[in-house]
Design a protein around this motif. Structure first.
Motif: not given
Length: 98
Positions: A54-70
């Motif tokens: 409700f108070y946040g983003d509807l989508f997850a946050h992912v960081v791509e680093w060195r070929g991996d998705l965190y």
């Protein structure tokens, strides 16, 4: 297995993105089994709460680093999707260089 790996912490360099910065990144589809979590625990209330975004983003946050998705934010969204037998998650992906 739901995730590629369950991590503990963020191994990538700090990115200093604010919520408004994340909002500028268009969401895309990510396979859940390609994600590495940055948290190894989940609050059950967050998973079960229908208004958890409700108070946040509807989508997850992912960081791509060195070929991996965190998976930085949105563990409850990813687990909820997996419980509904979906293998895709809509997420905003930020690429971080070395």
């Amino acid at each position: 297995m739901i995730f590629k790996r369950v991590g503990e912490g963020r191994p990538y360099p700090a990115h200093a993105l604010e919520p408004r910065d994340w909002a500028k990144i268009p969401p895309r589809q990510i396979r859940i089994d390609q994600l590495i979590t940055t948290k190894d625990t989940l609050h059950l209330a967050a998973l079960l709460d229908e208004d958890s975004t409700f108070y946040g983003d509807l989508f997850a946050h992912v960081v791509e680093w060195r070929g991996d998705l965190y998976l930085e934010d949105g563990l409850h969204r990813a687990l909820r999707a997996a419980l509904h037998q979906r293998n895709i998650l809509h997420a905003r992906v930020h690429e971080v260089g070395d």
